[in-house]
Design a protein around this motif. Structure first.
Motif, PDB file in Angstrom:
ATOM      1  N   THR A 109      33.298  33.632  29.575  1.00 36.32           N
ATOM      2  CA  THR A 109      33.363  34.876  30.346  1.00 36.32           C
ATOM      3  C   THR A 109      32.627  34.714  31.679  1.00 36.32           C
ATOM      4  O   THR A 109      33.071  35.233  32.697  1.00 36.32           O
ATOM      5  N   LEU A 110      31.517  33.951  31.663  1.00 35.68           N
ATOM      6  CA  LEU A 110      30.817  33.714  32.927  1.00 35.68           C
ATOM      7  C   LEU A 110      31.700  32.905  33.873  1.00 35.68           C
ATOM      8  O   LEU A 110      31.814  33.222  35.066  1.00 35.68           O
ATOM      9  N   ALA A 111      32.343  31.880  33.331  1.00 30.92           N
ATOM     10  CA  ALA A 111      33.204  31.041  34.162  1.00 30.92           C
ATOM     11  C   ALA A 111      34.353  31.870  34.736  1.00 30.92           C
ATOM     12  O   ALA A 111      34.698  31.742  35.917  1.00 30.92           O
ATOM     13  N   TYR A 112      34.925  32.740  33.902  1.00 32.41           N
ATOM     14  CA  TYR A 112      36.039  33.562  34.374  1.00 32.41           C
ATOM     15  C   TYR A 112      35.579  34.615  35.367  1.00 32.41           C
ATOM     16  O   TYR A 112      36.318  34.977  36.276  1.00 32.41           O
ATOM     17  N   LEU A 113      34.367  35.082  35.199  1.00 27.41           N
ATOM     18  CA  LEU A 113      33.813  36.014  36.187  1.00 27.41           C
ATOM     19  C   LEU A 113      33.769  35.338  37.562  1.00 27.41           C
ATOM     20  O   LEU A 113      34.241  35.891  38.559  1.00 27.41           O
ATOM     21  N   LEU A 114      33.236  34.110  37.584  1.00 30.14           N
ATOM     22  CA  LEU A 114      33.154  33.404  38.862  1.00 30.14           C
ATOM     23  C   LEU A 114      34.539  33.107  39.420  1.00 30.14           C
ATOM     24  O   LEU A 114      34.786  33.240  40.622  1.00 30.14           O
ATOM     25  N   MET A 116      37.234  34.834  38.945  1.00 29.70           N
ATOM     26  CA  MET A 116      37.803  36.075  39.477  1.00 29.70           C
ATOM     27  C   MET A 116      37.230  36.363  40.860  1.00 29.70           C
ATOM     28  O   MET A 116      37.949  36.723  41.784  1.00 29.70           O
ATOM     29  N   ILE A 117      35.910  36.188  40.985  1.00 26.31           N
ATOM     30  CA  ILE A 117      35.258  36.466  42.268  1.00 26.31           C
ATOM     31  C   ILE A 117      35.841  35.579  43.369  1.00 26.31           C
ATOM     32  O   ILE A 117      36.136  36.035  44.475  1.00 26.31           O
ATOM     33  N   SER A 118      36.042  34.306  43.037  1.00 28.11           N
ATOM     34  CA  SER A 118      36.505  33.384  44.077  1.00 28.11           C
ATOM     35  C   SER A 118      38.011  33.482  44.313  1.00 28.11           C
ATOM     36  O   SER A 118      38.551  32.792  45.166  1.00 28.11           O
ATOM     37  N   GLY A 119      38.699  34.309  43.528  1.00 29.64           N
ATOM     38  CA  GLY A 119      40.136  34.456  43.721  1.00 29.64           C
ATOM     39  C   GLY A 119      40.939  33.331  43.089  1.00 29.64           C
ATOM     40  O   GLY A 119      42.143  33.183  43.306  1.00 29.64           O
ATOM     41  N   ASP A 120      40.271  32.549  42.256  1.00 33.94           N
ATOM     42  CA  ASP A 120      40.891  31.389  41.651  1.00 33.94           C
ATOM     43  C   ASP A 120      41.946  31.768  40.599  1.00 33.94           C
ATOM     44  O   ASP A 120      42.732  30.943  40.172  1.00 33.94           O
ATOM     45  N   LEU A 121      41.927  33.033  40.162  1.00 38.84           N
ATOM     46  CA  LEU A 121      42.872  33.444  39.112  1.00 38.84           C
ATOM     47  C   LEU A 121      43.930  34.389  39.665  1.00 38.84           C
ATOM     48  O   LEU A 121      44.540  35.166  38.944  1.00 38.84           O
ATOM     49  N   GLY A 283      42.265  31.683  22.915  1.00 38.72           N
ATOM     50  CA  GLY A 283      42.441  31.862  24.354  1.00 38.72           C
ATOM     51  C   GLY A 283      43.156  33.150  24.733  1.00 38.72           C
ATOM     52  O   GLY A 283      43.267  33.477  25.916  1.00 38.72           O
ATOM     53  N   LEU A 284      43.628  33.891  23.740  1.00 40.83           N
ATOM     54  CA  LEU A 284      44.568  34.985  24.022  1.00 40.83           C
ATOM     55  C   LEU A 284      44.086  35.966  25.100  1.00 40.83           C
ATOM     56  O   LEU A 284      44.789  36.218  26.079  1.00 40.83           O
ATOM     57  N   THR A 285      42.887  36.511  24.914  1.00 37.63           N
ATOM     58  CA  THR A 285      42.384  37.480  25.890  1.00 37.63           C
ATOM     59  C   THR A 285      42.228  36.828  27.273  1.00 37.63           C
ATOM     60  O   THR A 285      42.538  37.430  28.295  1.00 37.63           O
ATOM     61  N   PHE A 286      41.767  35.580  27.258  1.00 34.22           N
ATOM     62  CA  PHE A 286      41.475  34.920  28.532  1.00 34.22           C
ATOM     63  C   PHE A 286      42.722  34.559  29.329  1.00 34.22           C
ATOM     64  O   PHE A 286      42.669  34.499  30.554  1.00 34.22           O
ATOM     65  N   VAL A 287      43.828  34.289  28.650  1.00 28.70           N
ATOM     66  CA  VAL A 287      45.023  33.996  29.431  1.00 28.70           C
ATOM     67  C   VAL A 287      45.780  35.271  29.788  1.00 28.70           C
ATOM     68  O   VAL A 287      46.402  35.366  30.839  1.00 28.70           O
ATOM     69  N   THR A 288      45.713  36.270  28.914  1.00 28.44           N
ATOM     70  CA  THR A 288      46.542  37.456  29.131  1.00 28.44           C
ATOM     71  C   THR A 288      45.979  38.373  30.215  1.00 28.44           C
ATOM     72  O   THR A 288      46.712  38.862  31.071  1.00 28.44           O
ATOM     73  N   LEU A 289      44.663  38.619  30.173  1.00 27.40           N
ATOM     74  CA  LEU A 289      44.127  39.609  31.102  1.00 27.40           C
ATOM     75  C   LEU A 289      44.282  39.239  32.576  1.00 27.40           C
ATOM     76  O   LEU A 289      44.625  40.100  33.383  1.00 27.40           O
ATOM     77  N   PHE A 302      39.180  44.929  39.572  1.00 26.50           N
ATOM     78  CA  PHE A 302      39.104  45.239  38.147  1.00 26.50           C
ATOM     79  C   PHE A 302      38.779  43.990  37.325  1.00 26.50           C
ATOM     80  O   PHE A 302      38.065  44.058  36.324  1.00 26.50           O
ATOM     81  N   GLY A 303      39.303  42.873  37.749  1.00 25.43           N
ATOM     82  CA  GLY A 303      39.053  41.619  37.042  1.00 25.43           C
ATOM     83  C   GLY A 303      37.576  41.240  37.080  1.00 25.43           C
ATOM     84  O   GLY A 303      36.977  40.868  36.068  1.00 25.43           O
ATOM     85  N   VAL A 304      36.999  41.338  38.262  1.00 25.66           N
ATOM     86  CA  VAL A 304      35.579  41.016  38.404  1.00 25.66           C
ATOM     87  C   VAL A 304      34.753  41.966  37.535  1.00 25.66           C
ATOM     88  O   VAL A 304      33.878  41.552  36.766  1.00 25.66           O
ATOM     89  N   LEU A 305      35.079  43.248  37.651  1.00 29.59           N
ATOM     90  CA  LEU A 305      34.343  44.253  36.874  1.00 29.59           C
ATOM     91  C   LEU A 305      34.480  43.969  35.379  1.00 29.59           C
ATOM     92  O   LEU A 305      33.507  44.014  34.615  1.00 29.59           O
ATOM     93  N   PHE A 306      35.698  43.654  34.953  1.00 28.75           N
ATOM     94  CA  PHE A 306      35.939  43.428  33.532  1.00 28.75           C
ATOM     95  C   PHE A 306      35.112  42.250  33.013  1.00 28.75           C
ATOM     96  O   PHE A 306      34.413  42.371  32.008  1.00 28.75           O
ATOM     97  N   PHE A 307      35.206  41.115  33.674  1.00 23.78           N
ATOM     98  CA  PHE A 307      34.479  39.961  33.141  1.00 23.78           C
ATOM     99  C   PHE A 307      32.975  40.154  33.253  1.00 23.78           C
ATOM    100  O   PHE A 307      32.209  39.655  32.425  1.00 23.78           O
ATOM    101  N   ALA A 308      32.527  40.888  34.248  1.00 24.80           N
ATOM    102  CA  ALA A 308      31.096  41.182  34.336  1.00 24.80           C
ATOM    103  C   ALA A 308      30.658  42.033  33.142  1.00 24.80           C
ATOM    104  O   ALA A 308      29.662  41.745  32.481  1.00 24.80           O
ATOM    105  N   LEU A 309      31.438  43.080  32.856  1.00 26.61           N
ATOM    106  CA  LEU A 309      31.062  43.934  31.731  1.00 26.61           C
ATOM    107  C   LEU A 309      31.180  43.189  30.409  1.00 26.61           C
ATOM    108  O   LEU A 309      30.358  43.353  29.510  1.00 26.61           O
ATOM    109  N   LEU A 310      32.206  42.339  30.293  1.00 29.16           N
ATOM    110  CA  LEU A 310      32.361  41.571  29.055  1.00 29.16           C
ATOM    111  C   LEU A 310      31.177  40.624  28.862  1.00 29.16           C
ATOM    112  O   LEU A 310      30.661  40.478  27.754  1.00 29.16           O
ATOM    113  N   ALA A 311      30.738  40.017  29.959  1.00 27.70           N
ATOM    114  CA  ALA A 311      29.587  39.117  29.856  1.00 27.70           C
ATOM    115  C   ALA A 311      28.354  39.905  29.395  1.00 27.70           C
ATOM    116  O   ALA A 311      27.584  39.426  28.560  1.00 27.70           O
TER     117      ALA A 311
END
Ligand code: TRP
Length: 445
Positions: A109-114, A116-121, A283-289, A302-311
Motif C-alpha cells: 500500500t505504501l508503494a502504491y501510494l507513492l 499514485m502520487i507520481s502518476g505512475d498508475l 493482487g485483486l484489490t491492487f490491480v482493480t482499484l 482519489f487514488g492518493v487519498l485511498f492508498f493513504a487511508l488504506l496505509a
C-alpha cells in the motif's frame, strides 16, 4: 507496577478497536477471498459466522481483558489457572505469524501510494496494471524494503504507548475511510458491466461451497474482527472496569462488517467491468482499484487519498498485532517497552521476508506436504487454524470454566444487567464450540 494506562475516552476506545478490526483484512483480503471462493455464498457464510460466533467472542475477549486488566497469557492464568495460559501463548504466536505477512501487504500500500502520487498508475489498461503489479511483488528487494519501512512506522507508534499513539491515529482515519469508500462504491457500481459483478457478489451459488469455503469464511471472519489471538483482550485490558461492553462490541462488529461489504461492492463490480479475473488472489484489490481511479474524474486525487487511508488503516491494525505481543513481555517479563517492541518488530520482519519472496523468486516453492506458497501457508495456519482454535478455546473457557461468573463480571461495577447475557453464554457454551470445531475438522478431512 505503575498504574495501567487507560483509554482516554469511550469514543477513543471504540475507534481504536474498530481501527484494529478494520484494515487490510476488509479491503484487501475480503474481496479476493470472496472472488476466489465463488462470490455470494462466501459473503453469506462470512456474515453468518460474524454474527453467530464473532459478536459473542468479541465480547468474551473484551470482557476477559477488562476484568483482569492483563495481557492474554496473564489473563487466562489469572481466571483459569496455568492450564489455560497456553491459549494466550498461542495468541502470541499467531500475532507474530500474522504480522509477518501483514506488513508485506501493508508495504504494497505504501508503494502504491507513492506510485499514485507520481502518476505512475495513470494508465488504466487492465493488462498493463496486472503486469505492473506482478512485476512489483516479484521484485526481490522493493516489496521487502517497503515492508521494513512499514514495520518501522508500526514500531514507532507502539513505542509511544496507547493513549499517545494508537488512539490518536485511529480517531481521524475511520470516518474519513468510510466516506471515501462510499464514493468509490458509487463509481464502481455505475461502471458499464458492473451488474455481473454485483450478481456475483450478492447472489449465492451454493454449488461452489466446499469444506475449504467454510474454513476460508470462518478464517476471514476471525481475521477481520481481530479475533482469536488476544488482541481484543489486550485492548479490553486498557478499559476502565466500569465501561459498557455489549454496545461497544456491537459497534465494532457492525463497523468492521460494513467496511468489508463496502470493499466488496467497490472491488468486485469493477473486477467484472474491466475483465479482471475474480480468482486473481492477493493482487485483486491492487490491480482493480487503479483501473477504477483511471475511470473517474479526479482519479489521481482519489487514488492518493485511498492508498493513504488504506496505509493508515493497515497501520492501526498492525499496531494491535504488535501491541498484543509487546504487552505480554512488558507485563509478565517486566521487559523494557522500547526494547521488546524493536526485537518483536525485527523478528516479524525477518519472518516476512520469505513470505514476500514466495510471491516472486521463490514462487516455485511449496511448503512440504501442502500445495501452498509460504505466504498462503502463513495466512492459512494463522487465520484458518490458530484464530478459530483460539476462538473455540476462548468460548469453552468463558462458557464452562468461567461460566455464570462471567455474567456477573459482565454486569458488575455499575454496568446495567445485560438482558441477552444468558443467550450469550449459551452461544459460548454450545453453538460456538460445536460450530467452530466442526468447521476446523472440515479443513483437515
Ligand atoms: N483485523 C485486521 C484486519 O482486518 C488485522 C488484525 C489486526 C488482526 N489485529 C489482529 C487479525 C488480530 C487477527 C488477530 O486487517
Amino acid at each position: 507496577m505503575a498504574a495501567r494506562e487507560n483509554w482516554g475516552s469511550r469514543f477513543g476506545f471504540i475507534m481504536a478497536t474498530a481501527g484494529s478490526a478494520v484494515g487490510l483484512g476488509n479491503i484487501w483480503k475480503f474481496p479476493y477471498e470472496t472472488g476466489s471462493n465463488g462470490g455470494g455464498a462466501f459473503l453469506i457464510l462470512y456474515v453468518i459466522f460474524v454474527l453467530v460466533f464473532g459478536l459473542s467472542l468479541v465480547m468474551a475477549e473484551l470482557l476477559i481483558g477488562r476484568t483482569t486488566q492483563k495481557n492474554p497469557i496473564g489473563a487466562f492464568r489469572e481466571l483459569g489457572g496455568r492450564w489455560w495460559s497456553p491459549v494466550g501463548a498461542m495468541g502470541i504466536v499467531a500475532g507474530f505469524t500474522i504480522l509477518s505477512f501483514y506488513i508485506v501487504v501493508a508495504g504494497w500500500t505504501l508503494a502504491y501510494l507513492l506510485a499514485m502520487i507520481s502518476g505512475d498508475l495513470s494508465n488504466g489498461d487492465p493488462q498493463h496494471l496486472s503486469a505492473k503489479f506482478g512485476e512489483f511483488i516479484s521484485d526481490p528487494y522493493r516489496p521487502i524494503a517497503y515492508a521494513g519501512l512499514f514495520m518501522i512506522l508500526t514500531a514507532g507508534v507502539v513505542i509511544g504507548g496507547i493513549g499517545q499513539g494508537i488512539e490518536r491515529a485511529a480517531r481521524l482515519l475511520m470516518p474519513a475511510l468510510f466516506i471515501l469508500l462510499l464514493i468509490l462504491v458509487l463509481r464502481s457500481v455505475t461502471l458499464d458491466g458492473a451488474g455481473e459483478g454485483l450478481r456475483f457478489f450478492l447472489l449465492p451459488d451454493w454449488s461452489k461451497v466446499t469444506g475449504d469455503t467454510l474454513s476460508s469464511a470462518i478464517g476471514q471472519a476471525f481475521f477481520s474482527l481481530s479475533l482469536g489471538m488476544g488482541a481484543l483482550l489486550t485492548y479490553g485490558s486498557y478499559l476502565p472496569r466500569d465501561s459498557k461492553l455489549p454496545s461497544a462490541a456491537a459497534t465494532v462488529v457492525v463497523l468492521d462488517t460494513s467496511v468489508a461489504i463496502l470493499a466488496g461492492l467497490m472491488v468486485l463490480p469493477a473486477v467484472f467491468a474491466f475483465g479482471f479475473d475474480p480468482q486473481a488472489g492477493p493482487g485483486l484489490t491492487f490491480v482493480t482499484l487503479p483501473a477504477v481511479f483511471a475511470a473517474m474524474p479526479g482519479g489521481q486525487f482519489f487514488g492518493v487519498l485511498f492508498f493513504a487511508l488504506l496505509a493508515v488503516a493497515a497501520l492501526t491494525s498492525a499496531i494491535s498485532l504488535l501491541e498484543t505481543v509487546v504487552c505480554y513481555f512488558v507485563d509478565e517479563r517486566r521487559a523494557n517497552r522500547r526494547r521488546v517492541t524493536l526485537i518483536a518488530a525485527l523478528i516479524s520482519f525477518v519472518l516476512g521476508v520469505p513470505a514476500s519472496l514466495s510471491l516472486g523468486i521463490w514462487s516455485g516453492f511449496q511448503v512440504p506436504g501442502t500445495s501452498m506458497s509460504i505466504f498462503d501457508f502463513l495466512d492459512f495456519t494463522a487465520s484458518s487454524v490458530m484464530l478459530p482454535l483460539g476462538g473455540l478455546l476462548t468460548a469453552l473457557f468463558v462458557g464452562w470454566k468461567w461460566g455464570p461468573q462471567a455474567l456477573s463480571a459482565l454486569s458488575n461495577e455499575g454496568e446495567p444487567r445485560f438482558a441477552l447475557g444468558p443467550l450469550w453464554l449459551l452461544v459460548l457454551r454450545y453453538v460456538a464450540p460445536l460450530g467452530i470445531g466442526w468447521i476446523l475438522l472440515q479443513a483437515f478431512v
